[in-house]
Design an enzyme around this catalytic site. Structure first.
Site, PDB file in Angstrom:
ATOM      1  N   ASP A   1      21.127   9.010  74.940  1.00 46.94           N
ATOM      2  CA  ASP A   1      21.434  10.012  73.925  1.00 46.94           C
ATOM      3  C   ASP A   1      21.297  11.453  74.426  1.00 46.94           C
ATOM      4  OD1 ASP A   1      22.104  11.037  71.439  1.00 46.94           O
ATOM      5  OD2 ASP A   1      20.034  11.151  70.786  1.00 46.94           O
TER       6      ASP A   1
ATOM      7  N   GLU B   1      23.778   9.575  69.351  1.00 45.98           N
ATOM      8  CA  GLU B   1      23.662  10.520  68.239  1.00 45.98           C
ATOM      9  C   GLU B   1      24.360  11.832  68.562  1.00 45.98           C
ATOM     10  OE1 GLU B   1      21.812  14.003  66.283  1.00 45.98           O
ATOM     11  OE2 GLU B   1      21.285  13.336  68.293  1.00 45.98           O
TER      12      GLU B   1
END
Length: 332
Positions: free
Chosen positions: A2, A96
């Site tokens: 991420d 994300e």
């Protein structure tokens, strides 16, 4: 795990330094320096250990630091089965940073009644309010001809795109707003004379103002079609909603986070987030999920750094929340 695509993250060339204050020379050979005039926030961490890179890659603390705190908490309870707690559920949500962190999240399979994300923010940050978010996509259908004989024939899609952007208020942009002020934010312009596209973000904490901004974007599209002969298609897609919309019905969840931070000796900084978290989407599934700090600074840049003490405190808060779960009987 991420990390942002806005700078290289592979491989992360990191090291731990004893920060004594002042500018930090990340890479002497390349002249890359983390300076106090541009990043004054780092000064408060003088006397602590910092994890930094050589200035050519991301550190990846956003959000590998959160993953580290999460896994250390899981290890603690695996090593100490005698410590009472409710059923604990742990999850890592990749991607994300490109808006897909919750794409494969299944609340029923996760099995929790409430949750916390550990992502971003300096030590003490507790996020219970975020922006509402929508994406505007405006498509412009031009008509290309040779410029030498284009009079009364050519329709330049690039000019249509610039006209579209110019119709939004110039003061309502990220670089001129703060706090609870919302904004319009053009993030990409692509295309040519024959065809072009603009992607624009809408952000506002206030629910009513958020709806007004979306209506404004649709109105601009209608005005553009009248001006350019029906060659404009504008779509508005909601991305996420203010976290507070969901947390207000579950006060114990937020109160527990505040109490855990107090027990860990962390001063709470609770301010409106000018962005969103995976918790926004997870909360919309019926699982109330505020966010607390992972401890890093200057994310999405090669100047990213992580105070070691802040990461330790993120772990301590996570562990304390797990311990406190044994005390909670109701979320309302």
């Amino acid at each position: 795990m991420d990390t942002s695509p806005e700078a290289s993250g592979d491989p992360a060339r990191w090291r731990v330094i004893d920060y004594r204050g002042g500018d930090i020379v990340l890479n002497e050979e390349k002249g890359i320096v983390l300076t106090l005039d541009r990043f004054p926030e780092v000064a408060k961490y003088a006397g602590e250990k910092l994890v930094v890179t050589d200035g050519t890659t991301l550190l990846g603390a956003d959000d590998k630091a959160g993953v580290a705190a999460l896994m250390q908490a899981a290890k603690y309870f695996a090593d100490h089965p005698e410590v009472p707690h409710a059923r604990l559920c742990f999850c890592v949500t990749p991607d994300e940073e490109v808006g897909l962190g919750t794409a494969d999240f299944r609340r029923e399979e996760f099995g929790a009644d409430y949750a916390y994300t550990i992502d971003g923010g300096e030590i003490g940050a507790l996020d219970t309010e975020t922006l509402n978010a929508a994406l505007v996509t405006a498509h412009f259908e031009g008509l290309n001809t040779h410029p030498g004989s284009a009079k009364n024939k050519m329709v330049n899609a690039i000019r249509m795109a610039t006209d579209f952007i110019s119709r939004f208020p110039s003061e309502s942009v990220p670089e001129k707003t703060s706090g609870y002020e919302g904004f319009f934010h053009p993030v990409s312009v692509t295309g040519s004379v024959g065809e072009a596209e603009v992607r624009l973000l809408i952000r506002d904490h206030d629910n009513a103002k958020f709806e007004d901004r979306k209506a404004y974007a649709r109105k601009v599209g209608e005005e553009m079609n009248r001006a350019w002969g029906g060659r404009v298609t504008v779509t508005v897609r909601d991305q996420y909603y203010n976290l507070s919309n969901y947390l207000e019905d579950f006060p114990v969840v937020t109160a527990s986070a505040r109490e855990a931070m107090k027990r860990a000796g962390v001063e709470i900084v609770e301010e409106p987030v000018r962005g969103g978290t995976d918790g926004c989407r997870i909360s919309s599934m019926g699982l109330p999920t505020p966010n607390f700090f992972a401890g890093g600074l200057f994310f999405h840049s090669v100047y990213e750094c992580l105070p070691v003490k802040s990461l330790d405190k993120a772990y301590e808060v996570a562990r304390t929340l797990c311990e406190m779960s044994a005390e909670i009987r109701t979320l309302r």
